[in-house]
Scaffold this motif. Structure first.
Motif, PDB file in Angstrom:
ATOM      1  N   GLY A 367      11.584 -20.799 -14.562  1.00  0.00           N
ATOM      2  CA  GLY A 367      11.592 -20.188 -15.879  1.00  0.00           C
ATOM      3  C   GLY A 367      10.790 -21.005 -16.874  1.00  0.00           C
ATOM      4  N   PHE A 368      10.723 -20.513 -18.107  1.00  0.00           N
ATOM      5  CA  PHE A 368       9.996 -21.191 -19.175  1.00  0.00           C
ATOM      6  C   PHE A 368      10.970 -21.843 -20.153  1.00  0.00           C
ATOM      7  N   TYR A 369      10.582 -23.022 -20.634  1.00  0.00           N
ATOM      8  CA  TYR A 369      11.287 -23.692 -21.722  1.00  0.00           C
ATOM      9  C   TYR A 369      10.478 -23.473 -23.001  1.00  0.00           C
ATOM     10  N   ILE A 370      11.166 -23.063 -24.081  1.00  0.00           N
ATOM     11  CA  ILE A 370      10.538 -22.842 -25.379  1.00  0.00           C
ATOM     12  C   ILE A 370      10.967 -23.974 -26.303  1.00  0.00           C
ATOM     13  N   ILE A 371       9.984 -24.723 -26.798  1.00  0.00           N
ATOM     14  CA  ILE A 371      10.271 -25.872 -27.668  1.00  0.00           C
ATOM     15  C   ILE A 371       9.910 -25.507 -29.096  1.00  0.00           C
ATOM     16  N   LYS A 372      10.889 -25.578 -29.986  1.00  0.00           N
ATOM     17  CA  LYS A 372      10.670 -25.317 -31.420  1.00  0.00           C
ATOM     18  C   LYS A 372      11.415 -26.380 -32.213  1.00  0.00           C
ATOM     19  N   ASP A 373      10.650 -27.359 -32.711  1.00  0.00           N
ATOM     20  CA  ASP A 373      11.228 -28.484 -33.448  1.00  0.00           C
ATOM     21  C   ASP A 373      12.247 -29.217 -32.567  1.00  0.00           C
ATOM     22  N   ASN A 374      13.523 -29.189 -32.934  1.00  0.00           N
ATOM     23  CA  ASN A 374      14.545 -29.919 -32.166  1.00  0.00           C
ATOM     24  C   ASN A 374      15.360 -29.004 -31.247  1.00  0.00           C
ATOM     25  N   VAL A 375      14.900 -27.748 -31.099  1.00  0.00           N
ATOM     26  CA  VAL A 375      15.626 -26.777 -30.275  1.00  0.00           C
ATOM     27  C   VAL A 375      14.793 -26.446 -29.034  1.00  0.00           C
ATOM     28  N   VAL A 376      15.464 -26.452 -27.882  1.00  0.00           N
ATOM     29  CA  VAL A 376      14.808 -26.086 -26.623  1.00  0.00           C
ATOM     30  C   VAL A 376      15.606 -24.949 -25.991  1.00  0.00           C
ATOM     31  N   SER A 377      14.909 -23.843 -25.675  1.00  0.00           N
ATOM     32  CA  SER A 377      15.545 -22.699 -25.025  1.00  0.00           C
ATOM     33  C   SER A 377      14.946 -22.524 -23.641  1.00  0.00           C
ATOM     34  N   PHE A 378      15.773 -22.118 -22.703  1.00  0.00           N
ATOM     35  CA  PHE A 378      15.305 -21.837 -21.345  1.00  0.00           C
ATOM     36  C   PHE A 378      15.477 -20.343 -21.066  1.00  0.00           C
ATOM     37  N   PHE A 379      14.412 -19.722 -20.518  1.00  0.00           N
ATOM     38  CA  PHE A 379      14.451 -18.298 -20.198  1.00  0.00           C
ATOM     39  C   PHE A 379      14.034 -18.082 -18.754  1.00  0.00           C
ATOM     40  N   ASN A 380      14.811 -17.283 -18.042  1.00  0.00           N
ATOM     41  CA  ASN A 380      14.364 -16.683 -16.790  1.00  0.00           C
ATOM     42  C   ASN A 380      15.066 -15.333 -16.660  1.00  0.00           C
ATOM     43  N   PRO A 381      14.738 -14.524 -15.644  1.00  0.00           N
ATOM     44  CA  PRO A 381      15.321 -13.173 -15.580  1.00  0.00           C
ATOM     45  C   PRO A 381      16.837 -13.131 -15.487  1.00  0.00           C
ATOM     46  N   LYS A 382      17.456 -14.242 -15.052  1.00  0.00           N
ATOM     47  CA  LYS A 382      18.900 -14.240 -14.840  1.00  0.00           C
ATOM     48  C   LYS A 382      19.682 -15.035 -15.881  1.00  0.00           C
ATOM     49  N   ASN A 383      18.983 -15.854 -16.653  1.00  0.00           N
ATOM     50  CA  ASN A 383      19.731 -16.793 -17.483  1.00  0.00           C
ATOM     51  C   ASN A 383      18.957 -17.146 -18.748  1.00  0.00           C
ATOM     52  N   THR A 384      19.705 -17.398 -19.818  1.00  0.00           N
ATOM     53  CA  THR A 384      19.147 -17.914 -21.062  1.00  0.00           C
ATOM     54  C   THR A 384      20.032 -19.057 -21.526  1.00  0.00           C
ATOM     55  N   LEU A 385      19.398 -20.165 -21.883  1.00  0.00           N
ATOM     56  CA  LEU A 385      20.151 -21.365 -22.266  1.00  0.00           C
ATOM     57  C   LEU A 385      19.483 -21.985 -23.480  1.00  0.00           C
ATOM     58  N   LEU A 386      20.274 -22.388 -24.466  1.00  0.00           N
ATOM     59  CA  LEU A 386      19.738 -22.988 -25.688  1.00  0.00           C
ATOM     60  C   LEU A 386      20.408 -24.338 -25.927  1.00  0.00           C
ATOM     61  N   LYS A 387      19.575 -25.350 -26.219  1.00  0.00           N
ATOM     62  CA  LYS A 387      20.072 -26.687 -26.498  1.00  0.00           C
ATOM     63  C   LYS A 387      19.455 -27.208 -27.793  1.00  0.00           C
TER      64      LYS A 387
END
Length: 585
Positions: A367-387
């Motif tokens: 999947g892809f990790y999206i980096i925006k300032d101090n937030v990192v989100s992970f996306f794939n077809p089965k899961n979404t995770l935000l840290k």
């Protein structure tokens, strides 16, 4: 009394029969009339063709306003004309003729190489004209609708891109060539009578009842009176008028000119001198076709737009994905980063979901990790995770054992957000419960239990990345790749001639891409490598089950198997970008 009742019943029966017969007659007549209308409706007006470059051509149902099939010619498709029951098409290999009597299943019946680039095709009666780029103008006689006989070949100065026919005159246009006017003579011969070459970047021409209209990318829309072009030989041609619009494409029907710009679609009525904007939108190199009160706008990677000509309302838009910035091949399909959205397509090429994002992407294994300032989100077809982390995150690093968020001052575990190391670094690798950190020009070993830090390796250049597999380290810099054993002793080195756009590390090979060239390096011996030019700019690479997937600009994703001598064996075109260039009626 009984006889009277019988007569009434009998009369009622006859009336009922007559009404039934009358009703059935009306139904039959309407059905027959509808069938006659359908039979009289030519198939070429029911179906159009969308030219799509490397994809080939799509069949488009004008009544249903839908794409029904795709056909690949094996070459880049440039132009086509539908005449009767045949589709006459030019791609980079020459002329192809398809039986179009059943538009849903066009059948290739003949082909002819022109030995040029075959940029456009024009048919008049039994003559076929091909604008063949630098190879000039090629003229064929058409026999029995499908057989071509070469009749003339004119080498012209410059590049010929388009041909228009008016009565017995031929207009040829192209960069370096300018505009040339020929009189069509007997025996498929041409006599040049006029020319005009005060263009900067001539792109396209079309005919109205009175004018030859040419759009120049830098000058605007230029109008020539047809009567001036054909009235005498070698005269000093003058423009009738210049319209200050930077049009990409133009199309004329009778005395109405339709043209597309980067800001919208406009019409000019030459009879009334009225100029009107129909559609306001941001387009890029859009090609316009007008038919049956509809506008078909082929906007390349942005897809096909269909507008109502009367209202300017958008009726339909066709687009799969605008662009493939990067991608990941998964079991279920392909996850694509198009620069603005994450798009997941299954292997039936159906769009399963689309997620807009803000920030920078980092490609992981699944999947892809999206980096925006101090937030990192992970996306794939089965899961979404935000840290969320206490500082700005610069990068994300996946290893075989864990995922790490690399901040400006610290390194964090992505999953539990704990601080792993409290100094800035470029990269991290996890080996045998120790962390190996790329920091400036050094590789540090950090033991999380004892908190001890050891210098393991240093060079005179900044280290960008560190990878570990099979008891070996790969150290990547802007200048090359170092291969070290587990004791950090140098085993091999590969020097970059240029900084690669993409570096892909697989089990057996290292793949480097620069522009349209890919380099394959054998990991067991850096002296074994091969450079291959793939002909198109490489945008992304991914590997799955020892199959290499490459995304190309304006084409899509193709899969390859790598042979024992570094040969590229194409498996299939996994995904074509829907890249409509031109709509043909």
């Amino acid at each position: 009394m009984l006889d009277e009742k019988k007569r009434i019943s009998l009369l009622f029966f006859y009336v009922t029969i007559i009404l039934i017969i009358f009703f059935l007659t009306i139904v039959y007549y309407k059905t027959f009339q509808t069938k006659q209308i359908e039979e009289k409706t030519p198939t070429e007006k029911r179906y159009g063709v969308i030219l799509a470059g490397y994809e080939g051509f799509y069949i488009y149902d004008i009544i249903q306003q839908d794409i029904v099939s795709l056909h690949n010619t094996g070459q880049y498709v440039n132009d086509a004309k539908i005449i009767g029951n045949y589709l006459y098409l030019v791609d980079r290999s020459g002329v192809k003729i398809y039986d179009f009597s059943n538009p849903l299943e066009p059948v290739l019946v003949n082909s002819y190489s022109t030995f040029g680039t075959s940029l456009s095709i024009t048919l008049v009666d039994k003559t076929v004209y091909v604008a063949d780029g630098q190879n000039g103008l090629v003229i064929f006689e058409l026999d029995d609708d499908i057989y071509l006989k070469l009749k003339n070949h004119l080498i012209l100065p410059g590049i010929i891109t388009q041909i228009e026919i008016y009565e017995n005159y031929l207009f040829a246009l192209g960069p370096g060539l300018g505009l040339k006017v020929f009189k069509i003579k007997e025996g498929f011969n041409l006599e040049e009578i006029n020319s005009y070459n005060e263009f900067v970047s001539p792109r396209m021409m079309t005919l109205s009842n009175e004018f030859l209209i040419i759009n120049d990318d830098l000058i605007g829309i230029l109008l020539f009176k047809i009567s001036d072009l054909i009235k005498s030989k070698n005269v000093d041609l003058k423009l009738f008028s210049t319209l200050n619009y930077k049009a990409f494409s133009i199309s004329c029907i009778d005395d109405v000119l339709y043209f597309s710009t980067n800001t919208g679609i406009y019409i000019i009525n030459f009879s009334t001198q009225e100029i009107k904007e129909i559609v306001s939108n941001n387009f890029s190199r859009a090609n316009i076709t007008v038919y049956n009160n509809m506008i078909y706008l082929c906007n390349n990677e942005d897809g096909l737009y269909v507008y109502d000509l009367s209202t300017g309302n958008l009726i339909k838009r066709f687009n799969i994905v605008n662009f493939i910035n990067d991608f990941i091949v998964l079991d279920e399909g392909i996850l694509i980063d198009d620069g603005l959205n994450l798009v997941f397509l299954n292997y039936q090429k159906e769009k399963v979901f689309e997620q807009e994002y803000l920030g920078r992407t980092y490609k992981g294994k699944n999947g892809f990790y999206i980096i925006k300032d101090n937030v990192v989100s992970f996306f794939n077809p089965k899961n979404t995770l935000l840290k969320e982390f206490p500082e700005e995150i610069l990068n994300v690093r996946e290893t075989e054992k864990d995922v790490y968020a690399i901040g400006k001052e610290n390194v964090y575990s992505f999953l539990n957000e704990d601080v792993i190391f409290n100094e800035p670094i470029n990269d991290i690798e996890n080996v045998n419960n120790s962390y190996f950190l790329a920091q400036d020009n050094k590789i540090l070993e950090y033991n999380p239990k004892t908190k001890n830090v050891y210098l393991r390796y240093s060079i005179k250049e900044q280290i960008k990345a560190v990878n570990y597999s099979k008891n070996q380290f790969l150290i990547i810099t802007d200048n090359g790749i170092y291969k070290l054993n587990s004791n950090f002793e140098l085993l091999d080195y590969y020097n970059f001639l240029y900084i690669p756009d993409i570096i892909l590390n697989s089990e057996q090979y290292i793949f480097l891409s620069i522009g349209q060239q890919i380099t394959i390096i054998d990991k067991s011996n850096f002296n074994l490598f091969k450079d291959i030019n793939l002909g198109l700019p490489i945008l992304g690479m991914s590997i799955k089950d020892n199959i290499l997937y490459i995304s190309f600009a304006s084409k899509g994703i193709t899969s390859y198997e790598i042979g024992s001598n570094f040969e590229f064996n194409k498996i299939e075109d996994v995904l074509y970008l829907f890249n409509p260039k031109k709509f043909i009626i």
